[in-house]
Enzyme design. Structure first.
Site: not given
Ligand code: PLP
Length: 419
Positions: A135, A230, A258
């Site tokens: 994700y 990511d 985060k």
């Molecule tokens: N990338 C990863 C690996 C994530 O775990 C998340 C959210 O959990 C995101 C991107 C998206 O982040 P946000 O929820 O702050 O938009």
């Protein structure tokens, strides 16, 4: 929740909070302190979700609260450059030297979306390769085989994503270098970027096999594409310097979120200077944000990263290992098919008799047993991620006693779940 359901779709402001993956009523949070969170009825939980990862120092950490208090006195937002941005940027750069230059944004979605825009601009190509069950936020290009909340809801993709755009996103199974190689070979002049969670947290916790990330690095190089790690979830959790430090592979671009906001809305994307200089106003790739680099969020991030020394990281990691080993031991004694794993302060488990290496295997684990275990643990005051497809976390505030206490409660929960 009844009033919330009238106000918000599903009663929540982010889907997985609604407990659809496990059934039942969501816990409505009232306050948190350290390793604990209390609901509006006063019930106390040992929290292993920690706001889905950001709270590496625990709830309401005095270190973060003090920094916020101080920053707040000077104002809550300026829309002008501040010294705080430079301080947090410098801390990130020091820990992740491959992130030579970065841009702060307010959510992980913004970070990944912008990183892909930059990759497309830099390469002059449109296609991206992602991995099944990874994700990367909810931008249109990523809602293809997206794991996590999307999978929990049983939506293969989202309505509203133009089919034409979805065709620009190729997907391969995680840990399947051969499938990735075939896709890259067949699209070598079209691929702008390969984007991956270096350790997956959005199909449950899934570690990369030894040569997988190295293989992706070589694949990206061979096709003239960029490699994006990511690290919104893994950043400052799986090692003091993230995936580069843990696996020795250097991505072209990194996305963070985060932990770098310590519980306030901050994310970032960054990488080599020659790439980041393409971002406006230095370059022609547009991206902006009214609250980007918000001073309160910067202050929380600075306090968090400053406190999170390599020594503290090791201490949290030790407790995470103890928890995961303890859980595995309990499951073995009960002859429950179970596999658990961790890296730094991130961990997860599946009710599966074999290690899980991709999303298909995650979905084949015993979801019914997960739900029963989740609710039995919740009843006993342990708050786990309310989906079999999410990682859990540990914080500096979780003591050895918390770990022992949680293991007792989860042991009881497992016995009840299999009865
Ligand atoms: N990338 C990863 C690996 C994530 O775990 C998340 C959210 O959990 C995101 C991107 C998206 O982040 P946000 O929820 O702050 O938009």
């Amino acid at each position: 929740m009844a009033r919330a359901r009238e106000l918000f779709p599903g009663g929540v402001n982010s889907p997985v909070r609604a407990f659809l993956g496990v059934g039942g009523e969501p816990v409505v949070a009232a306050r948190g302190r350290g390793s604990r969170v209390w609901d509006v009825d006063g019930k106390e939980y040992i929290d292993f979700v920690l706001s889905w990862g950001p709270l590496v120092l625990g709830h309401a950490s005095p270190i973060v609260l003090d920094a916020l208090e101080k920053a707040m006195q000077d104002g809550t937002s300026f829309g002008m450059p501040t010294e705080l941005e430079v301080q947090l940027g410098t801390l990130i750069c020091e820990r992740m030297p491959h992130v030579e230059m970065m841009r702060f944004v307010s959510s992980g979605t913004e970070a990944t979306m912008s990183a892909v825009r930059l990759a497309r601009a830099f390469t002059g190509r449109d296609v991206i390769l992602k991995f099944d069950g990874c994700y990367h936020g909810h931008a249109d290009s990523f809602l293809v085989h997206a794991g996590s909340g999307v999978a929990t809801l049983g939506l293969p993709d989202s309505l509203g994503v133009p089919a034409e755009l979805a065709t620009l996103t190729l997907t391969a199974p995680f840990n399947d270098l051969e499938a990735a190689t075939t896709l890259v070979r067949d699209n070598r002049r079209a691929i702008a970027a390969i984007i991956v969670e270096p350790i997956v947290g959005n199909s449950g916790f899934i570690a990369p096999e030894p040569s997988f990330l190295e293989g992706l690095r070589a694949l990206a190089d061979s096709a003239g594409a960029l490699l994006i790690f990511d690290e919104v979830m893994t950043g400052f959790r799986i090692a003091p310097g993230g995936a580069k430090e843990r696996f020795g592979i250097t991505p072209d671009l990194t996305t963070l979120g985060k932990v770098i906001g310590g519980g306030l809305p901050v994310a970032a994307y960054g990488g080599r200077r020659e790439l980041m200089e393409r971002i406006a106003p230095s370059g022609p790739v547009y991206q902006a944000g009214t609250l980007s680099g918000n001073p309160l969020a910067m202050a929380a991030g600075i306090a968090t990263l400053t406190a999170l020394t390599p020594e503290l990281h090791r201490r949290i990691e030790k407790r995470t290992v103890a928890l995961v080993k303890g859980l595995q031991k309990i499951a073995n004694e009960l002859a429950v098919p179970f596999t658990a794993d961790c890296a730094g302060s991130m961990w997860g488990f599946f009710f599966s008799s074999t290690p899980v290496r991709n999303f298909t295997m995650a979905k084949a684990s015993d979801i019914g047993l997960f739900k029963r275990f989740f609710h039995a643990a919740l009843e006993r005051g342990v708050y786990l991620a309310p989906s079999p497809f999410e990682a859990c976390f540990m914080s500096a505030a979780h003591s050895d006693d918390d770990v022992a206490d949680a293991l007792d409660r989860m042991g009881d929960a497992m016995r009840v779940a299999i009865a």
